[in-house]
Motif scaffolding. Structure first.
Motif, PDB file in Angstrom:
ATOM      1  N   PRO A 109       0.809  -1.215   0.000  1.00  0.00           N
ATOM      2  CA  PRO A 109       0.000   0.000   0.000  1.00  0.00           C
ATOM      3  C   PRO A 109       0.850   1.275   0.000  1.00  0.00           C
ATOM      4  O   PRO A 109       1.874   1.359   0.683  1.00  0.00           O
ATOM      5  N   TRP A 110       0.389   2.236  -0.763  1.00  0.00           N
ATOM      6  CA  TRP A 110       0.918   3.598  -0.761  1.00  0.00           C
ATOM      7  C   TRP A 110      -0.240   4.468  -0.286  1.00  0.00           C
ATOM      8  O   TRP A 110      -1.235   4.637  -0.995  1.00  0.00           O
ATOM      9  N   LEU A 111      -0.146   4.998   0.930  1.00  0.00           N
ATOM     10  CA  LEU A 111      -1.286   5.622   1.589  1.00  0.00           C
ATOM     11  C   LEU A 111      -1.177   7.138   1.550  1.00  0.00           C
ATOM     12  O   LEU A 111      -0.226   7.729   2.062  1.00  0.00           O
ATOM     13  N   GLN A 112      -2.183   7.754   0.933  1.00  0.00           N
ATOM     14  CA  GLN A 112      -2.254   9.218   0.842  1.00  0.00           C
ATOM     15  C   GLN A 112      -3.103   9.751   1.986  1.00  0.00           C
ATOM     16  O   GLN A 112      -4.192   9.260   2.241  1.00  0.00           O
ATOM     17  N   VAL A 157       2.307  -0.316   6.189  1.00  0.00           N
ATOM     18  CA  VAL A 157       2.528   0.698   5.162  1.00  0.00           C
ATOM     19  C   VAL A 157       3.911   1.311   5.344  1.00  0.00           C
ATOM     20  O   VAL A 157       4.280   1.702   6.449  1.00  0.00           O
ATOM     21  N   ARG A 158       4.640   1.402   4.228  1.00  0.00           N
ATOM     22  CA  ARG A 158       5.906   2.123   4.263  1.00  0.00           C
ATOM     23  C   ARG A 158       5.880   3.361   3.363  1.00  0.00           C
ATOM     24  O   ARG A 158       6.632   4.298   3.570  1.00  0.00           O
ATOM     25  N   ASP A 159       5.011   3.357   2.364  1.00  0.00           N
ATOM     26  CA  ASP A 159       4.945   4.458   1.397  1.00  0.00           C
ATOM     27  C   ASP A 159       3.756   5.361   1.710  1.00  0.00           C
ATOM     28  O   ASP A 159       2.625   4.890   1.873  1.00  0.00           O
ATOM     29  N   THR A 186       3.749  17.058   8.175  1.00  0.00           N
ATOM     30  CA  THR A 186       3.295  15.668   8.051  1.00  0.00           C
ATOM     31  C   THR A 186       4.478  14.727   7.915  1.00  0.00           C
ATOM     32  O   THR A 186       4.537  13.673   8.560  1.00  0.00           O
ATOM     33  N   ALA A 187       5.444  15.098   7.066  1.00  0.00           N
ATOM     34  CA  ALA A 187       6.619  14.244   6.873  1.00  0.00           C
ATOM     35  C   ALA A 187       7.421  14.100   8.154  1.00  0.00           C
ATOM     36  O   ALA A 187       7.969  13.016   8.436  1.00  0.00           O
ATOM     37  N   ALA A 188       7.508  15.160   8.944  1.00  0.00           N
ATOM     38  CA  ALA A 188       8.254  15.081  10.202  1.00  0.00           C
ATOM     39  C   ALA A 188       7.630  14.049  11.138  1.00  0.00           C
ATOM     40  O   ALA A 188       8.351  13.292  11.814  1.00  0.00           O
ATOM     41  N   ILE A 189       6.310  14.006  11.196  1.00  0.00           N
ATOM     42  CA  ILE A 189       5.635  13.009  12.028  1.00  0.00           C
ATOM     43  C   ILE A 189       5.895  11.604  11.506  1.00  0.00           C
ATOM     44  O   ILE A 189       6.220  10.679  12.269  1.00  0.00           O
ATOM     45  N   LEU A 190       5.761  11.428  10.194  1.00  0.00           N
ATOM     46  CA  LEU A 190       5.983  10.107   9.609  1.00  0.00           C
ATOM     47  C   LEU A 190       7.409   9.624   9.860  1.00  0.00           C
ATOM     48  O   LEU A 190       7.639   8.453  10.191  1.00  0.00           O
ATOM     49  N   ASP A 196      12.185   4.780   8.396  1.00  0.00           N
ATOM     50  CA  ASP A 196      12.461   4.335   7.026  1.00  0.00           C
ATOM     51  C   ASP A 196      11.274   4.552   6.097  1.00  0.00           C
ATOM     52  O   ASP A 196      11.205   3.964   5.010  1.00  0.00           O
ATOM     53  N   ALA A 197      10.344   5.411   6.485  1.00  0.00           N
ATOM     54  CA  ALA A 197       9.198   5.711   5.624  1.00  0.00           C
ATOM     55  C   ALA A 197       9.670   6.291   4.297  1.00  0.00           C
ATOM     56  O   ALA A 197      10.694   6.988   4.227  1.00  0.00           O
ATOM     57  N   ARG A 198       8.898   6.004   3.242  1.00  0.00           N
ATOM     58  CA  ARG A 198       9.127   6.615   1.926  1.00  0.00           C
ATOM     59  C   ARG A 198       7.958   7.557   1.671  1.00  0.00           C
ATOM     60  O   ARG A 198       6.814   7.122   1.599  1.00  0.00           O
TER      61      ARG A 198
END
Length: 490
Positions: A109-112, A157-159, A186-190, A196-198
């Motif tokens: 999964p690539w989760l938006q 989920v990684r993406d 958002t990216a900072a939280i992820l 290793d999130a993409r």
């Protein structure tokens, strides 16, 4: 003469759609044997499984069609409003079910993480263009949800992707700078929850150069762009090959402000019916021109080193959005008003054949250049063409077997199945036992030795079929072939 049909991979007892047969005089060896997910190596492709958060489609109705298609990565939307219908009241069951089932099937999964949530003042809305959270409290509640999603689904989920088409927002203050800040937060939280999130940045609707440049300029302080792995855009063009200059300029902007980030076509596809809902709606599309469009955009993105997500697996029933209910016919599967799958369209099988033949086994030949005139010695993989409006790319596997893709690229795809004749001349094609594959139908044809002339001035393939859909000139060993079932066309 009986009609050669596709076989529905989920309901083989049902008659599948007729294959759109190219009018060609070469001996037919059979059709491409689909590999499916189990035998396809990860590559350039992604598949759109969007709008489940708004119930415009139903995952359970089409899930059995995912693995046979052969595309491993799927794009999903998290749906804050569906996850948290009331402040502090979470309903995760629907998303739990989808993500767990997808992963169990071998999908990635690539989760938006959009859209907004009208349960909170100033937190945006759930529909396309409703605008992102703009109030301080709305932004805070959105980021709280993001963290809960990241913690809950990091094992699956990684993406990730931040927001969908922010430049299409209805709110006029939804600026590139605001979008960049939402992406950064958002990216900072992820990253904190899943190091290793993409993460995909931007997800821009069409290609807006000013918006993109301001977005990345806003991410420059502190090198915030380094939290991201790729840049996504959605460019719907009537001619799928007509956006090269725009993509080139977008790539320049990314290289200037965020060097190293790869482009990803995050969403693209064509309708299968005339004047239907959604992007590209005001044109006389058919199921044949849809399949051609999808193939051309996929293979052009592949040749340009751009990851490509096909939008989408199933038709979407847009109930209650806009002045009237409408169907977005970009799906590879036809559905009814209750989101039940009626049948696969020809585009489903065309995309399946592309995923089978152009997966991670192949790498692009960077030296393949199309020349219309001979003005000097060829480079190793260059070719000359007798057709002045042609796209051509070359690929090889790890043992050196080669495959070339080509098609006419100057117009919107049509319905004609009557090809013209083309001569390609390579300095060195690298083909020992070539076959021709019409990617639209999946039919594989013998290439007669009498139509190949190897001479001092190059390797000539004379009388190749060419039309507005991709054809492959490939080493036979790269093409899994199955015999035509008894009763099918010869």
């Amino acid at each position: 003469m009986s009609v050669l049909r596709y076989t529905d991979p989920v309901h083989p007892e049902r008659p599948g759609p007729a294959r759109p047969r190219l009018q060609i005089d070469l001996p037919c060896l059979g059709t491409v044997r689909p590999r499916g997910l189990a035998d396809t190596l990860p590559g350039n492709w992604l598949l759109g499984c969007e709008t489940l958060d708004r119930d415009y489609a139903d995952y359970d109705q089409y899930k059995e069609y995912l693995a046979p298609l052969g595309i491993r990565r799927i794009r999903l939307q998290g749906g804050w409003a569906k996850c948290e219908p009331q402040p502090g009241v979470y309903r995760w069951e629907w998303l739990d079910h989808i993500l767990k089932d997808a992963v169990a099937r071998g999908l990635q999964p690539w989760l938006q993480l959009g859209y907004g949530n009208p349960a909170y003042p100033g937190a945006g809305g759930w529909n396309l263009g409703a605008g992102m959270p703009l109030s301080e409290s709305g932004r805070a509640t959105y980021l709280t949800w993001v963290e809960k999603v990241a913690v809950r689904y990091a094992p699956l989920v990684r993406d990730w992707e931040v927001w969908n088409e922010p430049n299409f927002g209805d709110n006029p203050v939804n600026t590139p700078e605001i979008t960049a800040e939402l992406n950064r937060q958002t990216a900072a939280i992820l990253r904190r929850v899943q190091p290793d999130a993409r993460i995909s940045a931007l997800a821009m609707g069409h290609i807006d150069m000013d918006y993109a440049e301001r977005f990345f300029r806003a991410l420059a302080p502190g090198d915030a762009w380094k939290m991201f792995d790729n840049v996504t855009y959605h460019d719907y063009a009537y001619n799928p090959d007509a956006n090269h200059l725009a993509v080139y300029r977008l790539r320049q902007i990314v290289a200037q402000y965020a060097p190293g980030l790869r482009l990803r076509q995050g969403e693209n596809g064509a309708p299968s019916a005339p004047h239907a809902g959604g992007a590209l709606h005001d044109y006389g599309w058919t199921e044949i021109s849809q399949a051609k469009w999808d193939l051309r955009r996929m293979l052009d993105n592949l040749g340009q080193d751009i990851e490509c997500s096909v939008f989408s697996i199933a038709e979407m029933q847009y109930h209650g959005e806009g002045p009237i209910n409408r169907t977005n016919t970009k799906g590879l599967l036809q559905t009814d008003e209750k989101n039940r799958v009626l049948r696969p369209k020809p585009a489903y099988f065309s995309v399946q054949q592309a995923a089978t033949l152009l997966d991670g086994r192949l790498t692009r030949l960077p030296g393949v250049v199309l020349r219309h005139t001979l003005d000097g010695p060829f480079a190793e993989a260059c070719c000359q063409s007798s057709d002045r409006s042609l796209a051509l790319y070359g690929y090889r596997d790890k043992v050196g077997r080669r495959l070339y893709t080509y098609w006419r690229d100057d117009a919107i795809p049509g319905d004609s199945l009557a090809p013209a004749s083309l001569t390609l001349t390579f300095q060195h094609s690298g083909l020992q036992d070539p076959v021709i594959v019409d990617l639209l139908s999946g039919c594989v044809y013998e290439w007669p030795a009498t139509r190949r002339q190897q001479a001092a001035d190059g390797d000539h393939f004379c009388g190749l079929p060419v039309y507005d859909s991709p054809i492959l000139l490939a080493e036979r060993g790269l093409v899994p072939i199955e015999a035509i079932v008894p009763g099918g066309e010869p």
